[in-house]
Design a protein around this motif. Structure first.
Motif, PDB file in Angstrom:
ATOM      1  N   GLN A 204      56.736  76.160  56.915  1.00  0.00           N
ATOM      2  CA  GLN A 204      56.900  77.246  57.876  1.00  0.00           C
ATOM      3  C   GLN A 204      57.320  78.508  57.142  1.00  0.00           C
ATOM      4  N   LYS A 205      57.447  79.607  57.853  1.00  0.00           N
ATOM      5  CA  LYS A 205      57.501  80.920  57.202  1.00  0.00           C
ATOM      6  C   LYS A 205      58.867  81.317  56.661  1.00  0.00           C
ATOM      7  N   PHE A 206      59.935  80.661  57.068  1.00  0.00           N
ATOM      8  CA  PHE A 206      61.266  81.143  56.707  1.00  0.00           C
ATOM      9  C   PHE A 206      61.771  80.567  55.385  1.00  0.00           C
ATOM     10  N   GLY A 207      62.446  81.377  54.624  1.00  0.00           N
ATOM     11  CA  GLY A 207      63.272  80.912  53.528  1.00  0.00           C
ATOM     12  C   GLY A 207      62.569  80.452  52.272  1.00  0.00           C
ATOM     13  N   PHE A 208      63.394  80.033  51.301  1.00  0.00           N
ATOM     14  CA  PHE A 208      62.945  79.498  50.017  1.00  0.00           C
ATOM     15  C   PHE A 208      63.205  77.995  49.988  1.00  0.00           C
ATOM     16  N   SER A 209      62.226  77.234  49.537  1.00  0.00           N
ATOM     17  CA  SER A 209      62.349  75.783  49.510  1.00  0.00           C
ATOM     18  C   SER A 209      63.309  75.328  48.415  1.00  0.00           C
ATOM     19  N   ILE A 210      64.258  74.477  48.789  1.00  0.00           N
ATOM     20  CA  ILE A 210      65.128  73.864  47.787  1.00  0.00           C
ATOM     21  C   ILE A 210      64.336  72.857  46.967  1.00  0.00           C
ATOM     22  N   ALA A 211      63.565  72.024  47.670  1.00  0.00           N
ATOM     23  CA  ALA A 211      62.842  70.948  46.989  1.00  0.00           C
ATOM     24  C   ALA A 211      61.840  71.490  45.979  1.00  0.00           C
ATOM     25  N   GLY A 212      61.208  72.597  46.291  1.00  0.00           N
ATOM     26  CA  GLY A 212      60.201  73.139  45.396  1.00  0.00           C
ATOM     27  C   GLY A 212      60.743  73.988  44.265  1.00  0.00           C
ATOM     28  N   GLY A 213      62.046  74.261  44.293  1.00  0.00           N
ATOM     29  CA  GLY A 213      62.665  75.041  43.225  1.00  0.00           C
ATOM     30  C   GLY A 213      62.717  76.532  43.477  1.00  0.00           C
ATOM     31  N   ALA A 214      62.040  77.013  44.523  1.00  0.00           N
ATOM     32  CA  ALA A 214      62.021  78.447  44.790  1.00  0.00           C
ATOM     33  C   ALA A 214      63.408  78.974  45.145  1.00  0.00           C
ATOM     34  N   ALA A 215      64.196  78.153  45.823  1.00  0.00           N
ATOM     35  CA  ALA A 215      65.532  78.602  46.234  1.00  0.00           C
ATOM     36  C   ALA A 215      66.403  78.921  45.023  1.00  0.00           C
ATOM     37  N   LEU A 216      66.391  78.060  44.033  1.00  0.00           N
ATOM     38  CA  LEU A 216      67.194  78.305  42.832  1.00  0.00           C
ATOM     39  C   LEU A 216      66.705  79.552  42.104  1.00  0.00           C
ATOM     40  N   ARG A 217      65.387  79.729  42.027  1.00  0.00           N
ATOM     41  CA  ARG A 217      64.845  80.919  41.363  1.00  0.00           C
ATOM     42  C   ARG A 217      65.239  82.196  42.113  1.00  0.00           C
ATOM     43  N   ALA A 218      65.231  82.138  43.438  1.00  0.00           N
ATOM     44  CA  ALA A 218      65.615  83.310  44.232  1.00  0.00           C
ATOM     45  C   ALA A 218      67.097  83.640  44.035  1.00  0.00           C
ATOM     46  N   LEU A 219      67.924  82.609  44.002  1.00  0.00           N
ATOM     47  CA  LEU A 219      69.352  82.838  43.758  1.00  0.00           C
ATOM     48  C   LEU A 219      69.574  83.469  42.389  1.00  0.00           C
ATOM     49  N   GLN A 220      68.874  82.968  41.390  1.00  0.00           N
ATOM     50  CA  GLN A 220      69.018  83.531  40.054  1.00  0.00           C
ATOM     51  C   GLN A 220      68.539  84.980  40.011  1.00  0.00           C
ATOM     52  N   ALA A 221      67.429  85.274  40.712  1.00  0.00           N
ATOM     53  CA  ALA A 221      66.903  86.641  40.738  1.00  0.00           C
ATOM     54  C   ALA A 221      67.911  87.600  41.357  1.00  0.00           C
ATOM     55  N   CYS A 222      68.550  87.176  42.445  1.00  0.00           N
ATOM     56  CA  CYS A 222      69.555  88.034  43.081  1.00  0.00           C
ATOM     57  C   CYS A 222      70.807  88.156  42.207  1.00  0.00           C
TER      58      CYS A 222
END
Length: 466
Positions: A204-222
């Protein structure tokens, strides 16, 4: 899960007298307190009253259809969340229903306001809400919306994409601001609700996936961005959720993500938002938890997970919307026509047509949502009959209450009230078939205050510049 297409559930019920959860009432005039605001009752004549006024009096003054809001009840529900979640930050989810009066009331009761568009932000600011207590959501925030948020000094911006991180960083540089940001993540939790309002699964359209690793990358980018102040992680698992079970999995996965980031950066994020989605009772089939039950359960989940991770407990926040606004308001309609329809198996359903419809409450048609109803203008001695409350629109799915027992003598001119109309009814209302939207009228201590006026045909024509 409720069928995603309302026609499916309608036709599935066609050969049955009623859904399994709906029982024939002993007294068709009685109100079920759990469905109504605290100041709603029926008098000896069977007339529905709100904060000392009868609906017949109210209808004479403001007309029908109308949304009637119990101001004291809304304030009490906001206060109950603030009290139960002591030490947490509580943000009222404005998408459930927002106007300047409601934004002001929840702010006065100690809540922040969660907005997800520039329009909602403008309403909160117009109401005098402290910008530091406003959070801005949205999966596709425009440059204009982000600029407005930065210029106003909102307390936090929940970022939802890498595009937005870059966009916000550029604006922050331009305006010489350092916005506080949270990263919205999807935890993979399947909330037991309709697919359109379950928001933590991956597809679905919301957020960054934890399982796919995008969430960690987004946190690091911020974290690495020189113009962004990363303060925490945000999770929202869905809507109309009755207990804390789903939050347990979400909390575990977000806290593990927090710990993983701390290992990389050496920084333990100070905040965690578990979202909202707390359910309310629309029918006798619904059994929502109280704010205290939710607070106790969610607090224990966080403490236990942090202990297991040997991590500090972050500053926590939640975003109740429906649970505050929903039960405070009922929709009042006037009956226009009554039509018995013979069904398969020898059953009959009474179609009760009222002067509203899917333009003032789309949830039944959109989600297959169930509602209740009561005859509001008099007491009846007639036997209860299975009824369906429908609207004025040129649409077969124009249904307000799919299954309810109403008195068999319901007739044109009677008033019908539908409880739990405070959340999303007015927010999602439309002008389908060029029907003006109803007003929202607050009642307190026997006094009426229009907080959103009724639209008129002139309003609609004013927008038509052709």
């Amino acid at each position: 899960m409720t069928p995603s297409h309302v026609a499916g559930s309608i036709h599935a019920d066609a050969g049955a007298p009623q859904p399994r959860w709906l029982e024939v009432p002993e007294d068709v005039n009685a109100l079920l307190p759990e469905l109504w605001s605290r100041e709603t009752a029926k008098n000896e004549q069977g007339v529905l009253t709100l904060a000392g006024l009868t609906v017949t009096e109210i209808a004479e003054q403001v007309g029908t259809p109308a949304y009637l809001l119990d101001e004291d009840d809304l304030r009490d529900r906001a206060k109950a969340f603030r009290t139960a979640f002591d030490g947490w930050a509580v943000y009222y989810a404005g998408k459930s229903f927002l106007c300047t009066a409601v934004a002001r009331w929840v702010s006065e009761e100690g809540l922040g306001v969660d907005v997800c568009t520039g329009g909602e932000l403008a309403v909160a600011l117009r109401a005098g809400v402290d910008p530091a207590t406003i959070g801005l959501h949205g999966n596709n925030k425009s440059v204009t919306e982000l600029r407005s948020a930065l210029e106003a000094g909102v307390g936090r911006i929940i970022v939802d994409s890498f595009d937005e991180i870059a966009r916000l960083g550029e604006l922050a540089e331009e305006l010489d601001r350092t916005p506080r940001v949270m990263v919205r993540v999807t935890t993979g939790v399947e909330a037991h609700t309709h697919e359109y309002i379950a928001t933590a699964h991956e597809d679905q359209k919301f957020g960054f996936s934890i399982a796919g690793g995008a969430a960690l990358r987004a946190l690091q980018a911020c974290h690495d961005h020189p113009r962004l102040e990363l303060i925490g992680i945000h999770s929202h698992i869905g809507s109309q959720i009755f207990d804390a079970d789903g939050f347990e999995v979400a909390a575990r996965r977000t806290l593990r993500l927090r710990a993983e980031l701390a290992k990389i950066t050496g920084v333990e994020l100070p905040e965690l938002d578990l979202g909202g989605g707390f359910g309310i009772a629309y029918t006798t089939a619904d059994s929502p938890s109280s704010p205290k039950q939710l607070a106790d359960a969610m607090g224990e989940i966080i403490r236990s997970e942090c202990e297991a991770l040997d991590a500090s407990v972050p500053h926590l926040s939640i975003e109740p919307g429906r649970a505050i606004s929903g039960p405070t308001t009922f929709a009042l309609y006037r009956v226009g026509t009554v039509k018995p329809v013979e069904l398969d198996g020898g059953h009959t359903r009474l179609y009760v047509s009222v002067d509203g419809g899917m333009s003032d409450n789309i949830r039944t048609a959109l989600y297959g949502a169930d509602y209740s109803a009561t005859l509001a203008s008099r007491r009846s001695d007639a036997d209860p009959v299975l009824a369906r409350v429908v609207g004025v629109h040129c649409e077969g799915g124009d249904i307000l209450v799919r299954d309810e027992f109403l008195p068999g003598d319901v007739a044109p001119g009677d008033l019908i009230a539908v409880p739990a109309a405070g959340a999303y009814s007015r927010s999602m209302a439309s002008n389908y078939n060029h029907v003006p939207r109803p007003p929202v009228v607050a009642v307190r201590d026997g006094q009426l205050t229009t907080v959103v006026r009724r639209e008129t045909i002139e309003d609609l024509l004013r927008l038509d510049v052709g």
